[in-house]
Write a protein that holds these residues in place. Structure first.
Motif, PDB file in Angstrom:
ATOM      1  N   ALA A   1       0.834  -1.197   0.000  1.00  0.00           N
ATOM      2  CA  ALA A   1       0.000   0.000   0.000  1.00  0.00           C
ATOM      3  C   ALA A   1       0.872   1.252   0.000  1.00  0.00           C
ATOM      4  CB  ALA A   1      -0.903   0.003   1.225  1.00  0.00           C
ATOM      5  N   PHE A   2       0.333   2.334  -0.559  1.00  0.00           N
ATOM      6  CA  PHE A   2       1.027   3.616  -0.523  1.00  0.00           C
ATOM      7  C   PHE A   2       0.999   4.192   0.887  1.00  0.00           C
ATOM      8  CE2 PHE A   2      -0.722   3.757  -4.956  1.00  0.00           C
ATOM      9  CZ  PHE A   2       0.475   3.502  -5.578  1.00  0.00           C
ATOM     10  N   LYS A   3      -0.184   4.118   1.509  1.00  0.00           N
ATOM     11  CA  LYS A   3      -0.365   4.740   2.813  1.00  0.00           C
ATOM     12  C   LYS A   3      -1.481   4.026   3.565  1.00  0.00           C
ATOM     13  CE  LYS A   3      -0.034   9.307   3.340  1.00  0.00           C
ATOM     14  NZ  LYS A   3      -0.383  10.733   3.306  1.00  0.00           N
ATOM     15  N   GLU A   4      -1.272   3.801   4.856  1.00  0.00           N
ATOM     16  CA  GLU A   4      -2.323   3.254   5.711  1.00  0.00           C
ATOM     17  C   GLU A   4      -2.992   4.420   6.424  1.00  0.00           C
ATOM     18  OE1 GLU A   4      -0.772   0.239   8.281  1.00  0.00           O
ATOM     19  OE2 GLU A   4      -0.207  -1.038   6.602  1.00  0.00           O
ATOM     20  N   VAL A   5      -4.312   4.504   6.303  1.00  0.00           N
ATOM     21  CA  VAL A   5      -5.013   5.676   6.829  1.00  0.00           C
ATOM     22  C   VAL A   5      -6.066   5.334   7.881  1.00  0.00           C
ATOM     23  CG1 VAL A   5      -4.593   7.117   4.821  1.00  0.00           C
ATOM     24  CG2 VAL A   5      -6.603   5.653   4.872  1.00  0.00           C
ATOM     25  N   GLY A   6      -6.187   4.069   8.253  1.00  0.00           N
ATOM     26  CA  GLY A   6      -7.168   3.741   9.278  1.00  0.00           C
ATOM     27  C   GLY A   6      -7.229   2.265   9.588  1.00  0.00           C
ATOM     28  N   ILE A   7      -7.991   1.956  10.633  1.00  0.00           N
ATOM     29  CA  ILE A   7      -8.203   0.578  11.071  1.00  0.00           C
ATOM     30  C   ILE A   7      -9.699   0.375  11.267  1.00  0.00           C
ATOM     31  CG2 ILE A   7      -7.768  -1.092  12.914  1.00  0.00           C
ATOM     32  CD1 ILE A   7      -5.202   0.464  13.538  1.00  0.00           C
ATOM     33  N   TYR A   8     -10.186  -0.811  10.882  1.00  0.00           N
ATOM     34  CA  TYR A   8     -11.599  -1.163  11.076  1.00  0.00           C
ATOM     35  C   TYR A   8     -11.657  -2.558  11.683  1.00  0.00           C
ATOM     36  CZ  TYR A   8     -16.357  -2.604   9.909  1.00  0.00           C
ATOM     37  OH  TYR A   8     -17.639  -3.085   9.967  1.00  0.00           O
ATOM     38  N   ILE A   9     -12.329  -2.675  12.837  1.00  0.00           N
ATOM     39  CA  ILE A   9     -12.495  -3.961  13.513  1.00  0.00           C
ATOM     40  C   ILE A   9     -13.995  -4.265  13.539  1.00  0.00           C
ATOM     41  CG2 ILE A   9     -12.055  -5.285  15.610  1.00  0.00           C
ATOM     42  CD1 ILE A   9      -9.864  -3.176  16.247  1.00  0.00           C
ATOM     43  N   PRO A  10     -14.471  -5.126  12.632  1.00  0.00           N
ATOM     44  CA  PRO A  10     -15.913  -5.363  12.529  1.00  0.00           C
ATOM     45  C   PRO A  10     -16.522  -6.062  13.743  1.00  0.00           C
ATOM     46  CG  PRO A  10     -14.720  -6.771  11.009  1.00  0.00           C
ATOM     47  CD  PRO A  10     -13.721  -5.847  11.615  1.00  0.00           C
ATOM     48  N   LYS A  11     -15.749  -6.869  14.450  1.00  0.00           N
ATOM     49  CA  LYS A  11     -16.279  -7.591  15.608  1.00  0.00           C
ATOM     50  C   LYS A  11     -16.799  -6.620  16.669  1.00  0.00           C
ATOM     51  CE  LYS A  11     -15.074 -11.139  18.963  1.00  0.00           C
ATOM     52  NZ  LYS A  11     -14.042 -12.065  19.421  1.00  0.00           N
ATOM     53  N   TYR A  12     -16.090  -5.522  16.862  1.00  0.00           N
ATOM     54  CA  TYR A  12     -16.482  -4.521  17.854  1.00  0.00           C
ATOM     55  C   TYR A  12     -17.058  -3.265  17.206  1.00  0.00           C
ATOM     56  CZ  TYR A  12     -13.455  -7.537  20.589  1.00  0.00           C
ATOM     57  OH  TYR A  12     -12.873  -8.627  21.175  1.00  0.00           O
ATOM     58  N   ASN A  13     -17.187  -3.270  15.890  1.00  0.00           N
ATOM     59  CA  ASN A  13     -17.666  -2.119  15.125  1.00  0.00           C
ATOM     60  C   ASN A  13     -16.866  -0.865  15.492  1.00  0.00           C
ATOM     61  OD1 ASN A  13     -19.154  -0.886  13.186  1.00  0.00           O
ATOM     62  ND2 ASN A  13     -20.917  -0.497  14.491  1.00  0.00           N
TER      63      ASN A  13
END
Length: 78
Positions: free
Chosen positions: A32-44
């Motif tokens: 990836a060029f840049k990581e801009v966030g995190i998403y954890i669907p288990k805990y929304n």
């Protein structure tokens, strides 16, 4: 074309995703060029770097439908 999309991490049955800016022709787990966030669907749960996301969108990056929904929930105008 640069896209904002999800990159999968985590264990089996416990996925976590990083929201990354990546060339659309690269594979999902590609560099990836840049990581801009995190998403954890288990805990929304989301953690976003809002200034970086806005900058990428202004420069023409296109979010995927899932990332677009995450950004709308975070009230970032797409």
């Amino acid at each position: 074309m640069v896209k904002l999309r999800l990159k999968r991490y985590g264990k089996k049955q416990q996925p976590t995703y990083r929201i990354v800016a990546i060339e659309s022709s690269f594979r999902r787990e590609g560099r990836a060029f840049k990581e801009v966030g995190i998403y954890i669907p288990k805990y929304n749960k989301t953690q976003l770097n809002v200034p970086a996301i806005i900058e990428l969108l202004k420069n023409g990056a296109q979010p995927t439908s899932t990332v677009k929904n995450i950004l709308l929930r975070a009230q970032i105008v797409v």
